[in-house]
Design a protein around this motif. Structure first.
Motif, PDB file in Angstrom:
ATOM      1  N   VAL A  10       0.844  -1.202   0.000  1.00 22.24           N
ATOM      2  CA  VAL A  10       0.000   0.000   0.000  1.00 22.24           C
ATOM      3  C   VAL A  10       0.877   1.248   0.000  1.00 22.24           C
ATOM      4  N   ARG A  11       1.917   1.226   0.793  1.00 27.40           N
ATOM      5  CA  ARG A  11       2.834   2.368   0.844  1.00 27.40           C
ATOM      6  C   ARG A  11       3.447   2.641  -0.529  1.00 27.40           C
ATOM      7  N   ASP A  12       3.908   1.580  -1.183  1.00 18.54           N
ATOM      8  CA  ASP A  12       4.532   1.746  -2.494  1.00 18.54           C
ATOM      9  C   ASP A  12       3.547   2.339  -3.500  1.00 18.54           C
ATOM     10  N   LEU A  13       2.309   1.871  -3.473  1.00 17.42           N
ATOM     11  CA  LEU A  13       1.306   2.370  -4.413  1.00 17.42           C
ATOM     12  C   LEU A  13       0.984   3.839  -4.135  1.00 17.42           C
ATOM     13  N   VAL A  14       0.856   4.185  -2.873  1.00 16.57           N
ATOM     14  CA  VAL A  14       0.568   5.570  -2.507  1.00 16.57           C
ATOM     15  C   VAL A  14       1.695   6.491  -2.968  1.00 16.57           C
ATOM     16  N   PHE A  15       2.929   6.120  -2.670  1.00 21.24           N
ATOM     17  CA  PHE A  15       4.044   6.988  -3.034  1.00 21.24           C
ATOM     18  C   PHE A  15       4.221   7.091  -4.542  1.00 21.24           C
ATOM     19  N   GLN A  16       3.936   6.008  -5.269  1.00 18.87           N
ATOM     20  CA  GLN A  16       4.023   6.110  -6.722  1.00 18.87           C
ATOM     21  C   GLN A  16       2.968   7.076  -7.263  1.00 18.87           C
ATOM     22  N   ALA A  17       1.791   7.044  -6.685  1.00 20.07           N
ATOM     23  CA  ALA A  17       0.745   7.972  -7.111  1.00 20.07           C
ATOM     24  C   ALA A  17       1.119   9.411  -6.771  1.00 20.07           C
ATOM     25  N   VAL A  18       1.770   9.622  -5.634  1.00 18.22           N
ATOM     26  CA  VAL A  18       2.187  10.980  -5.276  1.00 18.22           C
ATOM     27  C   VAL A  18       3.281  11.463  -6.231  1.00 18.22           C
ATOM     28  N   ARG A  19       4.253  10.586  -6.529  1.00 20.67           N
ATOM     29  CA  ARG A  19       5.303  10.972  -7.482  1.00 20.67           C
ATOM     30  C   ARG A  19       4.707  11.383  -8.827  1.00 20.67           C
ATOM     31  N   ARG A  20       3.686  10.651  -9.266  1.00 15.86           N
ATOM     32  CA  ARG A  20       3.117  10.842 -10.600  1.00 15.86           C
ATOM     33  C   ARG A  20       1.763  11.543 -10.541  1.00 15.86           C
ATOM     34  N   ARG A  21       1.613  12.432  -9.613  1.00 15.23           N
ATOM     35  CA  ARG A  21       0.312  13.051  -9.382  1.00 15.23           C
ATOM     36  C   ARG A  21      -0.270  13.661 -10.654  1.00 15.23           C
ATOM     37  N   ARG A  22       0.495  14.445 -11.391  1.00 14.90           N
ATOM     38  CA  ARG A  22      -0.064  15.151 -12.550  1.00 14.90           C
ATOM     39  C   ARG A  22      -0.437  14.185 -13.671  1.00 14.90           C
ATOM     40  N   SER A  23       0.466  13.297 -14.010  1.00 20.21           N
ATOM     41  CA  SER A  23       0.178  12.380 -15.118  1.00 20.21           C
ATOM     42  C   SER A  23      -0.923  11.396 -14.748  1.00 20.21           C
ATOM     43  N   ARG A  31      10.574   5.095  -8.061  1.00 21.51           N
ATOM     44  CA  ARG A  31      11.138   4.913  -6.732  1.00 21.51           C
ATOM     45  C   ARG A  31      12.667   4.957  -6.774  1.00 21.51           C
ATOM     46  N   ALA A  32      13.273   5.537  -5.741  1.00 18.11           N
ATOM     47  CA  ALA A  32      14.729   5.617  -5.658  1.00 18.11           C
ATOM     48  C   ALA A  32      15.312   4.282  -5.203  1.00 18.11           C
ATOM     49  N   PRO A  33      16.542   3.976  -5.615  1.00 19.24           N
ATOM     50  CA  PRO A  33      17.208   2.778  -5.097  1.00 19.24           C
ATOM     51  C   PRO A  33      17.440   2.890  -3.591  1.00 19.24           C
ATOM     52  N   VAL A  34      17.689   1.753  -2.965  1.00 16.38           N
ATOM     53  CA  VAL A  34      18.005   1.715  -1.537  1.00 16.38           C
ATOM     54  C   VAL A  34      19.507   1.480  -1.398  1.00 16.38           C
ATOM     55  N   PHE A  35      20.176   2.381  -0.692  1.00 16.50           N
ATOM     56  CA  PHE A  35      21.630   2.299  -0.555  1.00 16.50           C
ATOM     57  C   PHE A  35      22.043   2.162   0.907  1.00 16.50           C
ATOM     58  N   LEU A  36      23.194   1.535   1.087  1.00 15.26           N
ATOM     59  CA  LEU A  36      23.844   1.451   2.386  1.00 15.26           C
ATOM     60  C   LEU A  36      25.216   2.088   2.304  1.00 15.26           C
ATOM     61  N   ARG A  37      25.643   2.667   3.410  1.00 13.55           N
ATOM     62  CA  ARG A  37      27.044   3.074   3.548  1.00 13.55           C
ATOM     63  C   ARG A  37      27.730   2.088   4.478  1.00 13.55           C
ATOM     64  N   VAL A  38      28.780   1.457   3.996  1.00 12.65           N
ATOM     65  CA  VAL A  38      29.549   0.535   4.815  1.00 12.65           C
ATOM     66  C   VAL A  38      30.465   1.344   5.728  1.00 12.65           C
ATOM     67  N   GLY A  84      15.435  20.166  -1.630  1.00 11.24           N
ATOM     68  CA  GLY A  84      15.423  18.708  -1.650  1.00 11.24           C
ATOM     69  C   GLY A  84      15.034  18.142  -2.999  1.00 11.24           C
ATOM     70  N   SER A  85      15.096  18.979  -4.045  1.00 10.22           N
ATOM     71  CA  SER A  85      14.621  18.526  -5.358  1.00 10.22           C
ATOM     72  C   SER A  85      15.385  17.328  -5.884  1.00 10.22           C
ATOM     73  N   GLY A  86      16.622  17.142  -5.445  1.00  8.69           N
ATOM     74  CA  GLY A  86      17.370  15.973  -5.865  1.00  8.69           C
ATOM     75  C   GLY A  86      16.907  14.686  -5.236  1.00  8.69           C
ATOM     76  N   SER A  87      16.131  14.797  -4.169  1.00 13.34           N
ATOM     77  CA  SER A  87      15.652  13.597  -3.458  1.00 13.34           C
ATOM     78  C   SER A  87      14.129  13.512  -3.444  1.00 13.34           C
ATOM     79  N   TRP A  88      13.480  14.151  -4.387  1.00 13.19           N
ATOM     80  CA  TRP A  88      12.015  14.125  -4.409  1.00 13.19           C
ATOM     81  C   TRP A  88      11.452  12.747  -4.746  1.00 13.19           C
ATOM     82  N   ARG A  89      12.263  11.836  -5.245  1.00  8.09           N
ATOM     83  CA  ARG A  89      11.777  10.461  -5.382  1.00  8.09           C
ATOM     84  C   ARG A  89      11.442   9.870  -4.019  1.00  8.09           C
ATOM     85  N   ARG A  90      12.190  10.269  -3.007  1.00  8.65           N
ATOM     86  CA  ARG A  90      11.997   9.729  -1.653  1.00  8.65           C
ATOM     87  C   ARG A  90      10.946  10.516  -0.866  1.00  8.65           C
TER      88      ARG A  90
END
Length: 389
Positions: free
Chosen positions: A45-58, A145-152, A292-298
């Motif tokens: 549900v979270r993924d679907l909601v956030f995808q709809a928010v990312r693509r609100r206009r289209s 959706r943005a990739p998920v990263f870790l810092r070692v 934060g425009s560079g991270s608006w996917r998140r």
């Protein structure tokens, strides 16, 4: 929950968001009230909601309106999916109306460019000025959706050792070229939250571009570092892992509330300042407040709330931070200015204005990263103060 029930939940949550509730708040309240929903249901549900928010206009253009139902329908239409399970039975959304059925049967329209790119009209020219010929491909990448990263935490372990440890838990990763500390999680990212690697400070969640920016600054810095806008402390931890003694400051100390525990877990030498920094420093890092425009996917809802007035407010704040840091920088010292913005107004323009008004400074490194590099959009300028200033 069935797929249709998940879509019905997403429709309800999107209606709350469109009515003025923050997305995270709406999701939290729904999860607390929906004990029947398992972890997989909540994440879907979270993924679907956030995808709809990312693509609100289209999604609104394709789905026929600014409602939660229209947004979910618009996503389905773009994907070429007809929601046959919308029967109105049980927890499924109501059946398609005749108008909705006709909409789904119609060919996809050619959308206006800012609508197709899910960009507010007023911002498109700003992105064009900054991204130029890459505007369309970068903004298209921002619709997903943005990739998920870790810092070692290389002060504690190696990247290869972490890869082996996480593989044993079924968490698949791969090294990312943006930074030697970066791992991209390619499968089962949600298992990380219960891992010893995270609990014991061998890894931290941090975007690969954010890691790259911290390492770029570290390659030029010497001596103790002041992280002037520390926030949650991600870059302070990254710098400490490189062997620096770091002092962390933020205008709102509450943002740093978790940093002492994170630093202890990571074995990091970080002092959290209780008040404004004093004296002078040989190296200062300022990850300034920005759009934060560079991270608006998140954080996609921020894109739709951003305004020209807020941009003007932020650039004034950024200028102030640069001046404050200049006063705290020792002669011959370094100042790293960073944002997670892709807008020239917050990046190159701010550095240009600073250099024009602060004699005795020069820029020794400038780097711009975009989602085409794999991570978030980031900007870094490393500025050196002359020894005689």
């Amino acid at each position: 929950m069935t797929p249709a029930a998940r879509e019905a939940a997403a429709i309800e949550l999107l209606d709350r968001w469109l009515g003025g509730h923050p997305v995270e708040q709406a999701l939290t309240l729904w999860a607390r009230a929906s004990r029947f929903a398992g972890s997989g249901d909540r994440e879907a549900v979270r993924d679907l909601v956030f995808q709809a928010v990312r693509r609100r206009r289209s999604a609104a253009a394709l789905g026929g309106g600014e409602t939660g139902r229209a947004l979910v329908l618009g996503l389905a239409r773009e994907a070429g999916i007809r929601p046959e399970a919308w029967t109105g039975v049980g927890h499924a959304p109501a059946e398609l109306s005749e108008a909705e059925a006709r909409l789904l049967d119609a060919p996809l329209p050619v959308l206006a460019r800012p609508v197709a790119l899910d960009c507010p009209d007023w911002l498109l020219d700003h992105f064009e000025a900054a991204l130029q010929g890459q505007t369309d491909v970068i903004l298209s990448r921002m619709r997903d959706r943005a990739p998920v990263f870790l810092r070692v935490n290389t002060a504690r372990t190696s990247r290869d050792a972490v890869v082996s440890e996480l593989t044993a838990l079924g968490i698949e990763t791969r090294p990312h070229p943006l930074a030697p500390t970066a791992l991209e999680i390619t499968a089962n990212p949600r298992r990380l939250r219960n891992s010893d690697a995270l609990a014991e400070g061998r890894v931290e969640m941090q975007d690969a571009a954010s890691q790259a920016i911290a390492l770029d600054f570290a390659a030029h810095a010497r001596g103790p570092v002041l992280d002037y806008c520390a926030g949650g402390g991600g870059k302070a931890l990254a710098l400490a892992a490189e062997g620096f003694s770091v002092s962390a400051h933020d205008i709102d100390p509450r943002r740093m509330a978790d940093l002492p525990a994170r630093a202890k877990r990571a074995g990091a030498a970080i002092q959290v300042l209780s008040g404004p920094p004093t004296g002078t420093w040989s190296a200062i890092f300022a990850d300034a407040p920005c759009s934060g425009s560079g991270s608006w996917r998140r954080a996609p809802e921020a894109k739709w709330a951003f305004t020209p007035a807020r941009l003007a407010e932020l650039t004034a704040i950024q200028d102030t931070i640069l001046r404050q840091c200049a006063d705290l920088t020792a002669p011959g010292g370094l100042l790293g200015y960073a944002t997670c913005s892709m807008l020239r107004e917050e990046n190159e323009d701010r550095v240009k204005a600073f250099l024009e008004n602060q004699p005795g400074w020069r820029c020794i490194l400038e780097r711009r990263l975009s989602p085409l590099d794999g991570g978030d959009g980031f900007y870094l300028a490393v500025l050196r103060k002359s020894a005689g200033s």
